[in-house]
Motif scaffolding. Structure first.
Motif, PDB file in Angstrom:
ATOM      1  N   MET A  72      45.505  -7.015 -12.393  1.00 38.94           N
ATOM      2  CA  MET A  72      45.342  -6.084 -11.287  1.00 38.94           C
ATOM      3  C   MET A  72      46.317  -6.459 -10.154  1.00 38.94           C
ATOM      4  O   MET A  72      46.479  -7.629  -9.830  1.00 38.94           O
ATOM      5  N   LYS A  73      46.928  -5.465  -9.561  1.00 40.49           N
ATOM      6  CA  LYS A  73      47.864  -5.690  -8.459  1.00 40.49           C
ATOM      7  C   LYS A  73      47.094  -6.134  -7.202  1.00 40.49           C
ATOM      8  O   LYS A  73      45.928  -5.766  -7.020  1.00 40.49           O
ATOM      9  N   THR A  74      47.797  -6.854  -6.362  1.00 44.36           N
ATOM     10  CA  THR A  74      47.154  -7.360  -5.151  1.00 44.36           C
ATOM     11  C   THR A  74      46.555  -6.240  -4.315  1.00 44.36           C
ATOM     12  O   THR A  74      45.450  -6.351  -3.793  1.00 44.36           O
ATOM     13  N   ARG A  75      47.309  -5.161  -4.207  1.00 51.86           N
ATOM     14  CA  ARG A  75      46.808  -4.035  -3.407  1.00 51.86           C
ATOM     15  C   ARG A  75      45.447  -3.571  -3.906  1.00 51.86           C
ATOM     16  O   ARG A  75      44.517  -3.352  -3.121  1.00 51.86           O
ATOM     17  N   ASP A  76      45.316  -3.446  -5.225  1.00 47.75           N
ATOM     18  CA  ASP A  76      44.045  -3.015  -5.802  1.00 47.75           C
ATOM     19  C   ASP A  76      42.971  -4.085  -5.655  1.00 47.75           C
ATOM     20  O   ASP A  76      41.802  -3.783  -5.437  1.00 47.75           O
ATOM     21  N   ARG A  77      43.408  -5.335  -5.758  1.00 46.71           N
ATOM     22  CA  ARG A  77      42.435  -6.410  -5.592  1.00 46.71           C
ATOM     23  C   ARG A  77      41.869  -6.406  -4.174  1.00 46.71           C
ATOM     24  O   ARG A  77      40.688  -6.685  -3.964  1.00 46.71           O
ATOM     25  N   ILE A  78      42.706  -6.085  -3.226  1.00 48.02           N
ATOM     26  CA  ILE A  78      42.231  -6.022  -1.843  1.00 48.02           C
ATOM     27  C   ILE A  78      41.180  -4.914  -1.699  1.00 48.02           C
ATOM     28  O   ILE A  78      40.100  -5.128  -1.140  1.00 48.02           O
ATOM     29  N   ILE A  79      41.501  -3.745  -2.236  1.00 42.33           N
ATOM     30  CA  ILE A  79      40.543  -2.637  -2.159  1.00 42.33           C
ATOM     31  C   ILE A  79      39.233  -3.037  -2.818  1.00 42.33           C
ATOM     32  O   ILE A  79      38.149  -2.812  -2.274  1.00 42.33           O
ATOM     33  N   HIS A  80      39.362  -3.645  -3.965  1.00 44.07           N
ATOM     34  CA  HIS A  80      38.191  -4.047  -4.737  1.00 44.07           C
ATOM     35  C   HIS A  80      37.336  -5.039  -3.968  1.00 44.07           C
ATOM     36  O   HIS A  80      36.119  -4.893  -3.834  1.00 44.07           O
ATOM     37  N   SER A  81      37.999  -6.064  -3.460  1.00 48.82           N
ATOM     38  CA  SER A  81      37.281  -7.110  -2.734  1.00 48.82           C
ATOM     39  C   SER A  81      36.665  -6.558  -1.452  1.00 48.82           C
ATOM     40  O   SER A  81      35.517  -6.882  -1.100  1.00 48.82           O
ATOM     41  N   ALA A  82      37.426  -5.727  -0.771  1.00 49.55           N
ATOM     42  CA  ALA A  82      36.918  -5.143   0.475  1.00 49.55           C
ATOM     43  C   ALA A  82      35.670  -4.321   0.194  1.00 49.55           C
ATOM     44  O   ALA A  82      34.651  -4.452   0.880  1.00 49.55           O
ATOM     45  N   LEU A  83      35.745  -3.510  -0.851  1.00 48.40           N
ATOM     46  CA  LEU A  83      34.592  -2.673  -1.202  1.00 48.40           C
ATOM     47  C   LEU A  83      33.360  -3.536  -1.487  1.00 48.40           C
ATOM     48  O   LEU A  83      32.262  -3.268  -0.987  1.00 48.40           O
ATOM     49  N   ALA A  84      33.582  -4.600  -2.269  1.00 50.77           N
ATOM     50  CA  ALA A  84      32.467  -5.484  -2.615  1.00 50.77           C
ATOM     51  C   ALA A  84      31.867  -6.117  -1.361  1.00 50.77           C
ATOM     52  O   ALA A  84      30.642  -6.126  -1.166  1.00 50.77           O
ATOM     53  N   LEU A  85      32.724  -6.634  -0.488  1.00 41.57           N
ATOM     54  CA  LEU A  85      32.236  -7.289   0.727  1.00 41.57           C
ATOM     55  C   LEU A  85      31.572  -6.289   1.665  1.00 41.57           C
ATOM     56  O   LEU A  85      30.525  -6.579   2.259  1.00 41.57           O
TER      57      LEU A  85
END
Lengths: 220, 220, 220, 220
Positions: free
Chosen positions: B1-14
């Motif tokens: 997964m690209k960093t950009r998507d990982r950020i979205i993912h992590s942000a959503l989870a948090l």
DNA sequence: CATGAATGAGAGTTCATTCAT
DNA sequence: AATGAATGAACTCTCATTCAT
């Protein structure tokens, strides 16, 4: 009015206007023309102010829904009930618009809130039961329970929902009246002929109220 | 997964776990083990992250409700619809719990949201109309409109409402199933005999789902 | 053009337009459509870019003021000198507008700058001496020295001074012509009759230039 | 001294020593031994500190040049004027060294600055006119206007120019005296015999001042 | 030569809260 | 009761610079 009460009053007004997260303790103090130190003399922290506002809300709630209060008729009683409900929602609207955040910070407040909700639910159920006995509603027990849940949900969420739908996110008394009407429309399909007349009467009443409020605010 | 998507993912989870206002950009970066600078390399600001999450939500929304998708039966279609709705609510629950605050900050997002709501409403209305034609519902136009509004309100507010009701403010999948059941119970009184059978079937289905989910989480 | 030179070119343009402190290395890279990494392949840091721009400035300076360049007449030579001076100021105007800050960061650049200033001063003094010999100026040695200092000061400060005076802080070629005119007016009182004619001629020339530039920019 | 004034004082000192862009609000707070929060209690932002410094500068300016202040002689008045001018430049030298950048950020400050400049120009013109009437200067109107412009330019740019010329970029009081001398030398060619005597006297005075200052700083 | 993702120190600023008076 | 100056941790965001590819 004592300073402590003035703080509660001012905080409530500012929270309602600007949203609780956007109002700092300094804003409240400045609004009252007192020092922040003084504010903290009367309240340990911001949370305690919110607590006090909630206590006032809970008091208003219990006062407004005392079943022992005699009413001229069941219709009058229902009217009073709806008025009280939505007046409360209007008076503490900031609370309804930020509920999850406010409660998640404060377990004690969460408990107080749940207690109030229980009381509200019992109240509502009692009232609906009475209306069924009076022959206004035609429902079995389960349906009554379900309606009760839905009504409580809609009432509790109305401000939250509407403040997201309207572009300016401004909650006005008109929005409140729309909420009452929504509730009445939800009850309508379950009514007997007798009940339908009552509900229709109320719908007419609130439509008028809403229109006159609109007119007043337009001319202002 | 690209960093950009990982950020979205992590942000959503948090955001879902702790509430959007309690999650800082530094928290997100730390959660991913990247530097704050890197986060800001991919997003201009926190708002843009929220925007991206919303875009993903809007995409999921439009994908989940494509009417052209053929279904075995109307019953299947309804099932799929309810599943999609509440899954979406579950996946983006932080959003539903903070809607007024998030939207009031960001006029563009407000517009996007209103568009999505319009689409949702049209969709829902089309589906209920079809069910009436199929002979499942017995309602006049006005009642259908009203039901439609109420259902949308309940669906949109369910997470918000429940996250205030549950003591830990923890929203679990079980809560989601209760929402679906609530919706079905609201439709139930308007059904024909044929329709009632369908709705009862679905209620049974979701009760089972809920029980098995409960059991799974209890044993965990 | 090689990438290294394109970087210098682009940096100079951006510095002039927006002021050196407001232009980041990323801006420069983006302006050229290259990566920041590539920029840092060609230059160790931002300071080195400024150094390179200065080197180009120093080169232009030494090229523009070579006394050995033959001229048709002293008048022609003076004209060429003034043109060269103010063209240089125009081309490197960001530098003149931020001199103290830029130099205080970088001792090496400071030295280079001082050397260039010495050369400039010597040059200017030689030229004024020649004009005195030609019989255009009527001054003693001390006055000549003093005039020389003042002229250098005014030329060096012109951009800085003007960019603070004009509300938009936009330095245009018109501002440059005003600077030349200012210089000529300062020399005027020291001239002989013969010299006055020359200076008047030049003043007329630059006024025309300025007007035509103004007209051109107005119609644009 | 009140904290607010201490902040202005410390900021001015640091700006003068290190240049405004190199001094952060945290530096100022640390220099005073106060918290950053306290600094922001007294000033909304860094810009407001600069504004306050400018206001103090403008006040000093208007105080130093009050024409109604009686002087023993015109000579005394001129002396006082020059002293005031260059003392001001010394006290607020950071401002002169960063003018374009500081003003381009802040339209309001730009306006205040332009107003101050207008006042300064009017003042200067009045003084030169009086000296012409007294018979110290021999110039026509146009030449007087031109001299006025040049003097203002030189005075305004002196610190800027010198801070670029001196190797350490350190502006000392000696530099200030050189500025006064430069100004006097520029006026000198336009004087009558009577005027020349006055100017020569002043030049001698400032040379002495400069020498004694130099001696004092050398022995230190 | 070139890419572009990544770094990290540090900028300006906010705000609930404290404390000497 | 009340003042108001003071705290300090935390926030969002920037940017010169590095580094693996």
């Amino acid at each position: 009015m004592k300073t402590r009460d003035r703080i509660i009053h001012s905080a409530l007004a500012l929270f309602n206007e600007q949203g609780e997260p956007n109002v700092t303790t300094n804003h409240i103090a400045a609004d009252l023309g007192i020092s922040p130190g003084n504010l903290y003399y009367h309240f340990r922290n911001k949370e305690e102010i919110i607590h006090s506002i909630f206590d006032q809300y809970a008091l208003d709630l219990s006062m407004g829904f005392q079943p022992e209060v005699p009413a001229e008729s069941d219709e009058q009683r229902l009217l009073a009930y709806l008025d009280a409900t939505f007046q409360l929602m209007w008076r503490y609207r900031f609370f309804y618009a930020n509920l999850p955040d406010i409660l998640s910070r404060d377990a004690e407040l969460q408990n107080k809130y749940l207690e109030a909700q229980q009381a509200l639910k019992a109240n509502l159920f009692a009232m609906l039961s009475r209306f069924r006995e009076t022959g206004w509603l035609d429902m079995d027990d389960e349906a009554l329970q379900s309606l009760c849940s839905t009504l409580k949900l809609v009432a509790s969420s109305w401000i939250f929902y509407q403040s997201a739908q309207s572009p300016q996110a401004k909650v006005t008394p008109v929005v409140i009246y729309q909420g009452v009407l929504q509730i009445l429309k939800m009850v309508s399909p379950m009514t007997t002929d007798k009940g339908r007349a009552v509900v229709s009467g109320l719908i007419g009443h609130y439509r008028e109220q809403m229109e006159s409020t609109k007119a007043a605010s337009d001319s202002a």
